[in-house]
Design a protein around this motif. Sequence first.
Motif, PDB file in Angstrom:
ATOM      1  N   ALA A 108     -75.764  22.883 -38.777  1.00 59.92           N
ATOM      2  CA  ALA A 108     -76.667  23.818 -39.416  1.00 59.92           C
ATOM      3  C   ALA A 108     -76.645  24.678 -38.911  1.00 59.92           C
ATOM      4  O   ALA A 108     -77.412  25.878 -39.110  1.00 59.92           O
ATOM      5  CB  ALA A 108     -77.541  23.247 -40.253  1.00 59.92           C
ATOM      6  N   ASP A 111     -76.760  28.384 -40.705  1.00 62.12           N
ATOM      7  CA  ASP A 111     -77.737  28.412 -41.259  1.00 62.12           C
ATOM      8  C   ASP A 111     -79.288  28.746 -40.412  1.00 62.12           C
ATOM      9  O   ASP A 111     -80.482  29.347 -40.945  1.00 62.12           O
ATOM     10  CB  ASP A 111     -78.297  27.295 -42.333  1.00 62.12           C
ATOM     11  N   ASN A 134     -81.696  27.880 -46.443  1.00 59.73           N
ATOM     12  CA  ASN A 134     -80.903  26.748 -46.976  1.00 59.73           C
ATOM     13  C   ASN A 134     -78.969  26.916 -48.331  1.00 59.73           C
ATOM     14  O   ASN A 134     -80.179  27.349 -48.651  1.00 59.73           O
ATOM     15  CB  ASN A 134     -81.906  25.661 -47.610  1.00 59.73           C
ATOM     16  N   THR A 136     -77.410  25.259 -49.030  1.00 60.35           N
ATOM     17  CA  THR A 136     -76.800  24.091 -50.164  1.00 60.35           C
ATOM     18  C   THR A 136     -77.648  24.445 -51.459  1.00 60.35           C
ATOM     19  O   THR A 136     -78.345  25.482 -51.317  1.00 60.35           O
ATOM     20  CB  THR A 136     -77.138  22.456 -49.400  1.00 60.35           C
ATOM     21  N   ALA A 140     -82.719  20.368 -48.781  1.00 59.00           N
ATOM     22  CA  ALA A 140     -83.114  20.199 -47.406  1.00 59.00           C
ATOM     23  C   ALA A 140     -84.285  19.968 -46.458  1.00 59.00           C
ATOM     24  O   ALA A 140     -84.219  21.382 -46.675  1.00 59.00           O
ATOM     25  CB  ALA A 140     -81.558  20.538 -47.131  1.00 59.00           C
ATOM     26  N   SER A 141     -83.715  19.564 -46.070  1.00 56.62           N
ATOM     27  CA  SER A 141     -85.115  19.343 -43.951  1.00 56.62           C
ATOM     28  C   SER A 141     -83.843  20.323 -43.155  1.00 56.62           C
ATOM     29  O   SER A 141     -82.392  19.429 -43.151  1.00 56.62           O
ATOM     30  CB  SER A 141     -85.580  18.300 -43.849  1.00 56.62           C
ATOM     31  N   TYR A 142     -84.348  20.995 -42.011  1.00 54.15           N
ATOM     32  CA  TYR A 142     -83.843  21.197 -40.872  1.00 54.15           C
ATOM     33  C   TYR A 142     -84.481  20.518 -39.474  1.00 54.15           C
ATOM     34  O   TYR A 142     -85.802  21.102 -39.818  1.00 54.15           O
ATOM     35  CB  TYR A 142     -83.138  22.948 -41.537  1.00 54.15           C
ATOM     36  N   GLN A 194     -79.454  21.127 -37.170  1.00 55.71           N
ATOM     37  CA  GLN A 194     -79.307  19.856 -38.120  1.00 55.71           C
ATOM     38  C   GLN A 194     -80.204  19.755 -39.558  1.00 55.71           C
ATOM     39  O   GLN A 194     -80.870  20.284 -39.369  1.00 55.71           O
ATOM     40  CB  GLN A 194     -79.448  18.525 -37.212  1.00 55.71           C
ATOM     41  N   ARG A 195     -78.882  19.584 -40.495  1.00 56.78           N
ATOM     42  CA  ARG A 195     -79.509  19.846 -41.907  1.00 56.78           C
ATOM     43  C   ARG A 195     -79.424  17.831 -42.209  1.00 56.78           C
ATOM     44  O   ARG A 195     -78.761  17.453 -42.214  1.00 56.78           O
ATOM     45  CB  ARG A 195     -78.448  20.063 -42.532  1.00 56.78           C
ATOM     46  N   TYR A 196     -80.581  17.340 -43.212  1.00 58.80           N
ATOM     47  CA  TYR A 196     -80.589  16.242 -43.404  1.00 58.80           C
ATOM     48  C   TYR A 196     -81.511  16.226 -44.593  1.00 58.80           C
ATOM     49  O   TYR A 196     -82.181  17.167 -45.192  1.00 58.80           O
ATOM     50  CB  TYR A 196     -81.681  14.873 -42.113  1.00 58.80           C
TER      51      TYR A 196
END
Length: 196
Positions: A108, A111, A134, A136, A140-142, A194-196
Amino acid sequence: MRGRTTVAPIACALAGVLALAGCGSGNEKDTGASASASASSPDASRFSGTPPSALASKKESIKASASEAAESASERAEKFEASVSADLERKRQEFTKQLDKVDGEGNAVRDVELTGKRLADTKGVRAVVVHITNTTDKKASYAVQVDFSDSDGKVVETKVVGAEDLKAGGRAQPLAISTKPPEPHLKASVAKAQRY
C-alpha cells in the motif's frame, strides 16, 4: 358608730389581702414567663467558640462540593487519558505486527503520502501528517512505517502509525511525531505500508 368603726378596718384588711393576692398572681406570671425564657435560652457557658452561622455552613458545603467535583473531574480525565493511551498502544502493536509480516515495502505504499508540518505550528516538534487513502472498493485497515533519516541517509528514528477499518475511498490522517530535536534537519519517508 361602733359598727361603722369595725367595718372600716375589716374592709381595709380585705382590700390589702386582695391587693397582695393580685400582686402575687402578677409576680407568678412574670416569674413563669421569665423561667420559661431561661429554660429555652442556651447556656452560653456550655459552648466553646462560636456556633457556625447558616451562611458559613453553606459556604463550607459549597467548597466541599466544588473540591469533590474537581477531584472527580481529574480522576475521570486521568482514566480517559489512560484508556486513550492504552488504545493507541494496542493499535500501534497491531500495526507493527502487520508490518513485521511484510517483505519489502508492502502492498500500500502508493496509498500513502507524507506532508511535513511547520515547526512554528508544532512549537518545535517535528511532525509529519500521514495521508492514507483506501483506494480499494472494500473496507480495509492500513499500517505505515515512517522513517526519519539524517543528511547521510541514516535512519535515526522510526514511527509506526495506521488506520483501522477505512471504508472504500475513505481517508485518514494520523501524525508521525518524532522525539528528536528540530535540528539537525531530518527527512521523513514511507518505509513500509501494508493494507490488510
